[in-house]
Design an enzyme around this catalytic site. Structure first.
Site, mmCIF file in Angstrom:
data_model
loop_
_atom_site.group_PDB
_atom_site.id
_atom_site.type_symbol
_atom_site.label_atom_id
_atom_site.label_comp_id
_atom_site.label_asym_id
_atom_site.label_seq_id
_atom_site.Cartn_x
_atom_site.Cartn_y
_atom_site.Cartn_z
ATOM 1 N N GLY A 100 0.820 -1.215 0.000
ATOM 2 C CA GLY A 100 0.000 0.000 0.000
ATOM 3 C C GLY A 100 0.847 1.256 0.000
ATOM 4 N N LEU A 110 0.523 3.693 -2.060
ATOM 5 C CA LEU A 110 0.948 3.541 -3.453
ATOM 6 C C LEU A 110 1.436 4.842 -4.074
ATOM 7 C CD1 LEU A 110 -1.890 1.169 -4.702
ATOM 8 C CD2 LEU A 110 0.313 0.589 -3.683
ATOM 9 N N GLY A 152 5.316 4.387 -8.975
ATOM 10 C CA GLY A 152 6.080 3.156 -9.213
ATOM 11 C C GLY A 152 5.148 1.953 -9.180
ATOM 12 N N HIS A 153 4.306 1.880 -8.138
ATOM 13 C CA HIS A 153 3.342 0.774 -8.059
ATOM 14 C C HIS A 153 2.377 0.812 -9.246
ATOM 15 C CE1 HIS A 153 4.167 1.406 -3.612
ATOM 16 N NE2 HIS A 153 4.442 0.139 -3.753
ATOM 17 N N LYS A 156 13.546 -1.406 -8.010
ATOM 18 C CA LYS A 156 14.096 -0.640 -6.874
ATOM 19 C C LYS A 156 14.498 -1.584 -5.748
ATOM 20 C CE LYS A 156 11.987 1.961 -3.684
ATOM 21 N NZ LYS A 156 12.601 1.590 -2.411
ATOM 22 N N ASP A 157 13.668 -2.610 -5.522
ATOM 23 C CA ASP A 157 14.028 -3.621 -4.516
ATOM 24 C C ASP A 157 14.789 -4.732 -5.237
ATOM 25 O OD1 ASP A 157 12.665 -2.633 -2.017
ATOM 26 O OD2 ASP A 157 11.014 -2.576 -3.440
ATOM 27 N N GLN A 204 15.419 -7.999 -3.379
ATOM 28 C CA GLN A 204 14.150 -8.715 -3.204
ATOM 29 C C GLN A 204 13.785 -9.453 -4.497
ATOM 30 O OE1 GLN A 204 10.418 -7.250 -1.169
ATOM 31 N NE2 GLN A 204 9.921 -6.604 -3.230
ATOM 32 N N VAL A 262 10.936 3.800 -10.985
ATOM 33 C CA VAL A 262 10.313 5.082 -11.348
ATOM 34 C C VAL A 262 10.885 6.136 -10.410
ATOM 35 C CG1 VAL A 262 8.150 6.338 -11.616
ATOM 36 C CG2 VAL A 262 8.235 3.889 -12.113
ATOM 37 N N SER A 264 7.323 4.400 -0.882
ATOM 38 C CA SER A 264 6.262 4.778 0.067
ATOM 39 C C SER A 264 6.866 5.525 1.248
ATOM 40 C CB SER A 264 5.543 3.536 0.574
ATOM 41 O OG SER A 264 5.063 2.809 -0.527
#
Ligand code: PAF
Length: 275
Positions: A27, A29, A32-33, A148-149, A152, A175, A185
């Site tokens: 969330g 958001l 990017g999301h 970005k992650d 991950q 982004v 976030s």
């Protein structure tokens, strides 16, 4: 667009589709999301976005408590890009029992031990646990993750490989705001002064990239110089900058593609970025 809280309801809705695109989020958001959701919209019949602040991936309780929660605003944004289902479960829905999704396979350990894993003990166990659980619930054909992650993403790819899952992992570009700061976030937690200096992180990463592209492979010096520059700023404190092999995330061998990754405290907000 429907907002669904329960696992059984979501599964009932998805049962008839066989081209489901999935974007897992926590969330709060930002664009990017939304880019992930837009790409899923282009490629899939049905798009599901989960909004779940996963408690098991927060090694710092304070970070979990103050993580922004903005479901109403998130839902409006997701509707505007054509998402079909927002899955916003409770903790009980995601973790009805103590079942863990920890990966026994040793090949994942080198990926989780470095960088974020070294600074945030247990973080990736929580990420792997929740993403495994969400994949089991949604059963997506494609799942979209932001670069970005970076670490991950590498770990999720490995998880999919060792668990022999059929989902295709789709990486999506970072982004950035106009001044270069990677959207996150956590940016909403920055004060005006912190926000003003945060783009320095990306500028220094770009400097390193340009020097590497120009043939300078003295990674330790490049990193040392960048850390000095960033730490000169009163609001910034580098946790790490590392030049790693782009696939193994370990020390790079000669002529291997590398990724330059950074984590920097900006006040008490932790920002990560990579090029
Ligand atoms: O990248 C994130 O926002 C989270 O780590 C994820 C993948 C949604 C799991 O909680």
């Amino acid at each position: 667009m429907r907002i669904i809280e329960r696992v059984d309801q979501l599964q009932e809705c998805l049962a008839q589709y066989n081209n489901v695109g999935f974007v897992p989020t926590m969330g709060a958001l930002h664009n990017g999301h939304l880019e992930l959701a837009k790409q899923a919209r282009k490629e899939c019949e049905i798009v599901v976005v989960s909004v779940f602040v996963n408690p098991t991936q927060f090694n710092d309780k304070r970070d979990l408590e103050r993580y922004p929660r903005t479901l109403d605003a998130d839902a409006k944004l997701l509707e505007s890009v054509g998402v079909d289902f927002v899955f916003a479960p409770t903790v009980e829905q995601i973790y009805p029992d103590e079942q863990k999704y920890v990966i026994e396979d040793e090949s994942i350990l080198p990926l989780t031990a470095v960088m974020e894993g070294a600074h945030r003990p247990g973080h990736f166990d929580g990420v792997v646990q929740v993403v495994g659980r969400l994949f089991d619930i949604v059963n997506p054909h494609k799942a979209y993750f932001g670069l970005k992650d970076y670490q991950q993403l590498a770990i999720i790819r490995k998880m999919v490989e060792v668990q022999n899952r059929s989902v295709e992992i789709v990486p999506c570009d970072i982004v950035r705001a106009e001044d270069g700061l990677a959207l996150s976030s956590r940016n909403s937690l920055l004060t005006l002064q912190q926000r003003a200096v945060a783009p320095l992180i990306y500028r220094e990463l770009i400097q390193i990239r340009e020097k590497i592209d120009a043939g300078n492979h003295d990674y330790s010096k490049l990193v040392r110089d960048a850390i000095l520059q960033i730490n000169k700023n009163e609001y910034l404190c580098v946790q790490y900058i590392e030049v790693v092999d782009a696939v193994s995330l370990q020390e790079p061998a000669e002529n291997k593609t590398v990724r330059v990754c950074a984590a920097v405290m900006c006040g008490d907000v932790r920002l990560i970025d990579n090029v």
